[in-house]
Structure formats: C-alpha cells, structure tokens
Scaffold this active site. Structure first.
Site, mmCIF file in Angstrom:
data_model
loop_
_atom_site.group_PDB
_atom_site.id
_atom_site.type_symbol
_atom_site.label_atom_id
_atom_site.label_comp_id
_atom_site.label_asym_id
_atom_site.label_seq_id
_atom_site.Cartn_x
_atom_site.Cartn_y
_atom_site.Cartn_z
ATOM 1 N N LYS A 1 0.853 -1.188 0.000
ATOM 2 C CA LYS A 1 0.000 0.000 0.000
ATOM 3 C C LYS A 1 0.889 1.238 0.000
ATOM 4 O O LYS A 1 1.737 1.408 0.897
ATOM 5 C CB LYS A 1 -0.831 -0.003 1.281
ATOM 6 C CG LYS A 1 -2.310 0.094 1.062
ATOM 7 C CD LYS A 1 -2.989 -0.030 2.417
ATOM 8 C CE LYS A 1 -4.434 0.307 2.333
ATOM 9 N NZ LYS A 1 -5.042 0.339 3.657
ATOM 10 N N LEU A 2 0.672 2.104 -0.981
ATOM 11 C CA LEU A 2 1.462 3.336 -1.091
ATOM 12 C C LEU A 2 0.538 4.540 -1.034
ATOM 13 O O LEU A 2 -0.540 4.516 -1.642
ATOM 14 C CB LEU A 2 2.188 3.371 -2.447
ATOM 15 C CG LEU A 2 3.244 2.306 -2.730
ATOM 16 C CD1 LEU A 2 3.720 2.431 -4.179
ATOM 17 C CD2 LEU A 2 4.432 2.462 -1.778
#
Ligand code: E4P
Length: 214
Positions: free
Chosen positions: A83-84
């Site tokens: 997850k960015l």
C-alpha cells in the site's frame, strides 16, 4: 464484487474466512496499532489465513524509502499487496515497484485525478476513502462513479477498491456502480447478512415445524 475485511484483528479474519466470502484483507498502520501486535508478525499471520490479497502499508515518505520498504513487505508472503500513499513520491514508488511486478494498492485516494494517476503508474488497486469524504460533507459515492466512468472510458484494468466503508448501504451502492472490491470493518460485513424479516420468518418456520406432525 470482492469482499475484503479492513482490519488487523486475526479473530475477525478467521471468522469471515470461515463464512467463505472473504476475498482479501486491507490493513493500515492505525489498524495494526489497534491489534497491539508487532507489524510483520501480524501481517504474516493474516497472509497465511487469507486466500487473496493482503495489503500492507509503507510507513516512509520518500520514493527510494518506499521502494526499499515495499520490497521488504513483499517478501513477507506471496499475497502481499504494497500500500502506497497517493503523493508524488508514492507515484514514483508505484511506477518502480510495479515494474518489478510488486502489486500496489494506492491508498488515501480522494479525487478522480489521483485514481487516474495511480492507474497510469501501474497500481493494481486504487482505494478511494468514501466515508472520510462523507465526513467532510462531500459525496464519497460520486467519486466511485467518476473513477468507474474514467476507467471504463480507457479500459483501465486497475481495480476500484472502495474503502472507508461505514455501513452496508455503502457496499450496496458501490456494487451498483461497479466497484470491483469493497473493504469493510468486520461489523459491516456482519450487518450485510441481517434482515429482521429473515429472523421473524425463521422463528415462525421453526415454531410451525415443531407443532407439525412428524
Ligand atoms: C483502506 O484500506 C483503509 O484502511 C480504510 O478503509 C480506512 O477507513 P477509515 O476511514 O474508516 O479509517
């Protein structure tokens, strides 16, 4: 529509998994904190339970750091999605990690333009936070409609992961629009099952069955 749980509580994940309707899990640093367990340990256990994507979020802010951390996270298990955050640094990291075939969930999406950019950078999922938009008097569901329209216009394969879900109608409305995935708290997944008329109807059927002749 795929159903994900938005939690780091292993007991909740095991229960939903036993129901047979769990397609994946999303975590974030706040949810891991709530679990009161070490980050890697809990993510690893979740990934071993769920037969589907498990999102683990980076906690760094520059692209090189995110890439380094993303590579480490992806080694925890084969089903980890990194997850960015949707920032300029996050876009750069998304491009770099996607090129290495690391699946990315672009998080903290609050506009259609952010969803378009993260798809261009190679994200597998984008996570529009609809509940948090509703909280500030914006129409979260309109964002899902806009992203669906844009992705369909260009046949973009990035999946729309409706996030920050607060109640069952968020799930139903997102499904009507064609969101690919909804991630929700355990309580909301449980609420999806319930209807008072089902309980009343079942009580009546059971009572009548007991009264009828064998
Ligand atoms: C998504 O992946 C996030 O973890 C989540 O949906 C945030 O929801 P919240 O707004 O209820 O914290």
């Amino acid at each position: 529509m795929k159903f994900f749980l938005d939690t780091a509580m292993v007991d909740e994940i095991k229960t939903a998994n036993d129901w047979g309707i769990l397609d994946g899990v999303t975590t974030n640093p706040s949810l891991v904190y709530k679990s009161a367990r070490p980050f890697k340990e809990v993510v690893k256990e979740i990934a071993s339970i769920v037969n589907g994507p498990v999102s683990a979020e980076v906690t760094t802010l520059t692209a090189p750091e995110m890439v380094k951390q993303g590579l480490e996270l992806s080694k925890i298990a084969d089903n980890i999605f990194v997850k960015l955050p949707t920032t300029t640094e996050g876009v750069k990291a998304c491009k770099a990690l996607s090129a290495k075939k690391i699946p990315i969930n672009a998080t903290l999406i609050f506009s259609a333009s952010q969803a378009l950019i993260m798809a261009k950078a190679g994200a597998s999922f984008v996570s529009p936070f609809i509940g948090r938009l509703d909280d500030v008097s914006e129409d979260g569901m309109q964002l899902i409609r806009d992203i669906r329209q844009i992705y369909d216009n260009y046949d973009i394969q990035t999946e729309i992961l409706t996030a920050s879900v607060r109640h069952p109608m968020h799930v139903v409305e997102a499904a009507k629009i064609g969101s690919d995935i909804a991630t929700m708290p355990f309580k909301v997944m449980e609420q999806l099952f319930h209807h008072p008329l089902t309980d009343i109807g079942l009580d009546k059927f059971m009572a009548d069955f007991k009264k009828s002749k064998a």
